[in-house]
Design a protein around this motif. Structure first.
Motif, PDB file in Angstrom:
ATOM      1  N   VAL A 169     -12.051 -10.087   0.654  1.00  0.00           N
ATOM      2  CA  VAL A 169     -11.539  -9.520   1.890  1.00  0.00           C
ATOM      3  C   VAL A 169     -10.031  -9.325   1.857  1.00  0.00           C
ATOM      4  CG1 VAL A 169     -11.169 -11.725   3.082  1.00  0.00           C
ATOM      5  CG2 VAL A 169     -11.796  -9.690   4.416  1.00  0.00           C
ATOM      6  N   ASP A 170      -9.316 -10.059   0.998  1.00  0.00           N
ATOM      7  CA  ASP A 170      -7.869  -9.883   0.968  1.00  0.00           C
ATOM      8  C   ASP A 170      -7.458  -8.564   0.313  1.00  0.00           C
ATOM      9  OD1 ASP A 170      -8.578 -10.619  -1.575  1.00  0.00           O
ATOM     10  OD2 ASP A 170      -7.255 -12.359  -1.700  1.00  0.00           O
ATOM     11  N   HIS A 171      -8.422  -7.804  -0.230  1.00  0.00           N
ATOM     12  CA  HIS A 171      -8.143  -6.459  -0.719  1.00  0.00           C
ATOM     13  C   HIS A 171      -8.304  -5.408   0.391  1.00  0.00           C
ATOM     14  CE1 HIS A 171      -8.575  -8.265  -4.760  1.00  0.00           C
ATOM     15  NE2 HIS A 171      -7.805  -7.270  -5.137  1.00  0.00           N
ATOM     16  N   TRP A 172      -8.687  -5.836   1.574  1.00  0.00           N
ATOM     17  CA  TRP A 172      -8.867  -4.927   2.713  1.00  0.00           C
ATOM     18  C   TRP A 172      -7.500  -4.734   3.374  1.00  0.00           C
ATOM     19  CZ3 TRP A 172     -12.546  -6.308   7.381  1.00  0.00           C
ATOM     20  CH2 TRP A 172     -12.634  -5.213   8.258  1.00  0.00           C
ATOM     21  N   ARG A 173      -6.956  -3.547   3.306  1.00  0.00           N
ATOM     22  CA  ARG A 173      -5.606  -3.288   3.792  1.00  0.00           C
ATOM     23  C   ARG A 173      -5.436  -3.618   5.276  1.00  0.00           C
ATOM     24  NH1 ARG A 173      -5.705   1.438   2.715  1.00  0.00           N
ATOM     25  NH2 ARG A 173      -5.937   2.432   4.750  1.00  0.00           N
ATOM     26  N   TRP A 210       0.839  -1.196   0.000  1.00  0.00           N
ATOM     27  CA  TRP A 210       0.000   0.000   0.000  1.00  0.00           C
ATOM     28  C   TRP A 210       0.876   1.249   0.000  1.00  0.00           C
ATOM     29  CZ3 TRP A 210      -4.369  -2.442  -0.685  1.00  0.00           C
ATOM     30  CH2 TRP A 210      -4.545  -3.679  -0.087  1.00  0.00           C
ATOM     31  N   SER A 211       0.366   2.297  -0.600  1.00  0.00           N
ATOM     32  CA  SER A 211       1.105   3.550  -0.613  1.00  0.00           C
ATOM     33  C   SER A 211       1.104   4.171   0.776  1.00  0.00           C
ATOM     34  CB  SER A 211       0.465   4.522  -1.618  1.00  0.00           C
ATOM     35  OG  SER A 211      -0.831   4.878  -1.197  1.00  0.00           O
ATOM     36  N   ALA A 212       2.092   5.020   1.053  1.00  0.00           N
ATOM     37  CA  ALA A 212       2.177   5.639   2.377  1.00  0.00           C
ATOM     38  C   ALA A 212       0.947   6.473   2.678  1.00  0.00           C
ATOM     39  CB  ALA A 212       3.439   6.505   2.447  1.00  0.00           C
ATOM     40  N   SER A 213       0.342   7.084   1.620  1.00  0.00           N
ATOM     41  CA  SER A 213      -0.833   7.922   1.847  1.00  0.00           C
ATOM     42  C   SER A 213      -2.038   7.113   2.306  1.00  0.00           C
ATOM     43  CB  SER A 213      -1.194   8.674   0.554  1.00  0.00           C
ATOM     44  OG  SER A 213      -1.551   7.755  -0.462  1.00  0.00           O
ATOM     45  N   ALA A 249      -6.658   3.131  -1.532  1.00  0.00           N
ATOM     46  CA  ALA A 249      -6.635   1.719  -1.925  1.00  0.00           C
ATOM     47  C   ALA A 249      -6.592   0.849  -0.677  1.00  0.00           C
ATOM     48  CB  ALA A 249      -5.412   1.447  -2.800  1.00  0.00           C
ATOM     49  N   GLY A 250      -7.482  -0.138  -0.634  1.00  0.00           N
ATOM     50  CA  GLY A 250      -7.543  -1.031   0.515  1.00  0.00           C
ATOM     51  C   GLY A 250      -8.522  -0.623   1.584  1.00  0.00           C
ATOM     52  N   ALA A 289     -11.638  -0.671  -2.055  1.00  0.00           N
ATOM     53  CA  ALA A 289     -11.088   0.065  -3.186  1.00  0.00           C
ATOM     54  C   ALA A 289      -9.800  -0.602  -3.666  1.00  0.00           C
ATOM     55  CB  ALA A 289     -10.822   1.506  -2.784  1.00  0.00           C
ATOM     56  N   ARG A 290      -9.690  -0.825  -4.977  1.00  0.00           N
ATOM     57  CA  ARG A 290      -8.464  -1.393  -5.547  1.00  0.00           C
ATOM     58  C   ARG A 290      -7.396  -0.310  -5.766  1.00  0.00           C
ATOM     59  NH1 ARG A 290      -9.283  -6.518  -8.053  1.00  0.00           N
ATOM     60  NH2 ARG A 290     -11.476  -7.108  -8.274  1.00  0.00           N
ATOM     61  N   THR A 291      -7.841   0.947  -5.835  1.00  0.00           N
ATOM     62  CA  THR A 291      -6.930   2.068  -6.048  1.00  0.00           C
ATOM     63  C   THR A 291      -7.530   3.284  -5.356  1.00  0.00           C
ATOM     64  OG1 THR A 291      -5.763   3.351  -7.742  1.00  0.00           O
ATOM     65  CG2 THR A 291      -8.065   2.800  -8.193  1.00  0.00           C
TER      66      THR A 291
END
Length: 461
Positions: A79-83, A6-9, A321-322, A308-310
């Motif tokens: 659920v594996d897209h949940w950060r 995941w991005s820092a933001s 994202a996530g 969210a994927r992005t």
């Protein structure tokens, strides 16, 4: 430490905002007031706390519809897209986690989802196709189930008190499910009781295990010997569906039953408290009344999470994202941009409501749920000449749930219509020989074991 995935933001935003707990007593009593407060403060998307977990709560009609349609494949149900989950920040005992990790079509995307959904559509088609033999048999069975439930409720006499939620609206879909599954009468009795325990009982964990085992056994049996039923049609449509996959799909019936039973109860409540709607039912506009209630008081108030994927701009916020989003059907229907165009004093209503969903995960059993609701309400009102709520509207108990807006009970004082008061009671109506082959072909009625269960519901035991 932020995961490299995941991005820092991504760690900013949702987890850094002040969160309002969503599932409070205020929300249980009157969700509309909570929706109004959140909308006034945040707009169409609000950061909330759901049982200790931060979630974006989407209230805007356009935003909910856009995410449902998912035209650009931005949103996932996996659920594996949940950060937070991927990084181990969701407690293992969080109450909703088991549901969100379910391995069925409700929580898959892409080809896997399309294949499983195709099996559902093909399996349900014979029962939803107007004029088909299966649909006609099912409709006759629905009418009998309604009459059997009324018969048990009215055993105390032509006047009395009953609970239209626990004794009628919620058990009715369980009986319909037995028909769809092509169950033997004996196994059907056990599964009705376990479905009930799963949805509303102290033994829900045990009921889940028994139901899963029973559905796996049923899937194996139907693969070896096909019938005129939902599992057999699903196997025929998707032969590579394993028994374990089919059992997991059929377990989704519990959610469908809960939703449909709750919708029936909400329609009954409106019909017996709103003279204009009761008049519409009397002139045969029951389908429009069901549609109106699905708009004004949707049984499926909120949907399970999407991720969210992005990074996505939504409302006043950027969804990272996530991040999880929870779509509110009830909130979307109350969005002034949508609700302001509706004529609230009219029974007729728009079909643009979102109660059946939209996009890839649109409900495949919409026609069946609407038909069940219409038959249940029409038959109930035909059988009783008077139904008066035993509690004021603001004292009716609602079940605490993140997803379903459902009455725990709907106590009424009733008076049977004269045409029904003289019909045989349940004792003499439920003991015919089982249909040939031991299955409910649409002409069987509940046997004594099931009636005993319904009587326990009547006594509140």
């Amino acid at each position: 430490m932020v995961s490299e995935r995941w991005s820092a933001s991504a760690v900013e935003g949702l987890i850094s905002l002040p969160l309002e707990s969503l599932l409070t007593r205020d929300y249980e009593a009157d969700p509309a007031l909570v929706h109004e407060r959140l909308r006034a403060r945040y707009g169409p998307v609000a950061p909330v706390d759901v049982l200790g977990v931060p979630v974006w709560f989407v209230l805007g009609y356009d935003e909910v519809l856009h995410i449902m349609q998912n035209a650009r494949d931005v949103w996932s149900k996996r659920v594996d897209h949940w950060r937070a989950y991927a990084e181990g920040r969701v407690p293992a005992d969080w109450p909703l986690l088991a549901l969100l990790r379910a391995d069925n079509s409700g929580f898959h995307d892409g080809e896997r989802h399309r294949g499983l959904r195709g099996a559902w559509i093909a399996g349900l088609r014979p029962f939803q196709e107007p004029g088909s033999e299966q649909a006609q048999r099912l409709e006759r069975a629905m009418v009998r189930y309604c009459d059997d439930l009324v018969g048990v409720m009215a055993e105390a006499g032509p006047t009395g008190r009953a609970d239209l939620a626990t004794q009628y609206g919620r058990p009715f879909p369980l009986l319909v499910a037995n028909h769809l599954l092509g169950l033997t009468i004996e196994r059907g009795e056990d599964m009705v009781e376990d479905q009930w325990r799963l949805l509303d009982g102290p033994d829900s964990a045990g009921a889940y295990q028994r139901l899963n085992a029973a559905l796996l056994e049923l899937a194996t049996a139907k693969r070896q010997r096909r019938g005129d039923d939902l599992p057999s049609y699903m196997i025929e449509a998707k032969p590579d569906l394993t028994d374990e996959e089919l059992a997991r799909e059929l377990m989704m019936l519990s959610g469908f039953l809960d939703f449909t039973g709750s919708l029936i109860c909400n329609v009954i409540l409106e019909a017996i408290t709103n003279p204009r709607l009761r008049e519409s039912v009397s002139v045969g506009a029951i389908e429009e009344v069901v549609n109106r209630v699905a708009l004004a008081n949707p049984a499926l108030a909120n949907l399970t999470f999407r991720y969210a994927r992005t990074d996505v701009k939504l409302g006043r916020f950027t969804i990272a994202a996530g991040d999880p989003v929870m779509l509110s059907i009830a909130g979307a229907h109350a969005d002034p941009r949508f609700a302001g165009a509706l004529a609230r004093d009219s029974v007729r209503s728009t079909r643009a409501h979102l109660a059946w969903g939209a996009g890839p995960h649109r409900c495949p059993s919409q026609r069946l749920a609407a038909q069940m609701s219409a038959i249940a309400v029409r038959r109930l009102l035909d059988r009783f000449s008077a139904l008066k709520p035993a509690l004021p509207a603001d004292q009716l108990p609602w079940r605490p749930s993140p997803f379903v807006r459902a009455l725990r009970s709907l106590p009424v004082h009733y008076e049977l219509s004269r045409s029904f008061a003289g019909t045989p009671r349940a004792e003499s109506a439920v003991e015919p020989s089982p249909p040939v082959g031991g299955e409910d072909g649409g002409d069987g009625r509940p046997r004594s074991g099931l009636v005993a269960f319904l009587r326990r519901l009547r006594r509140g035991q």
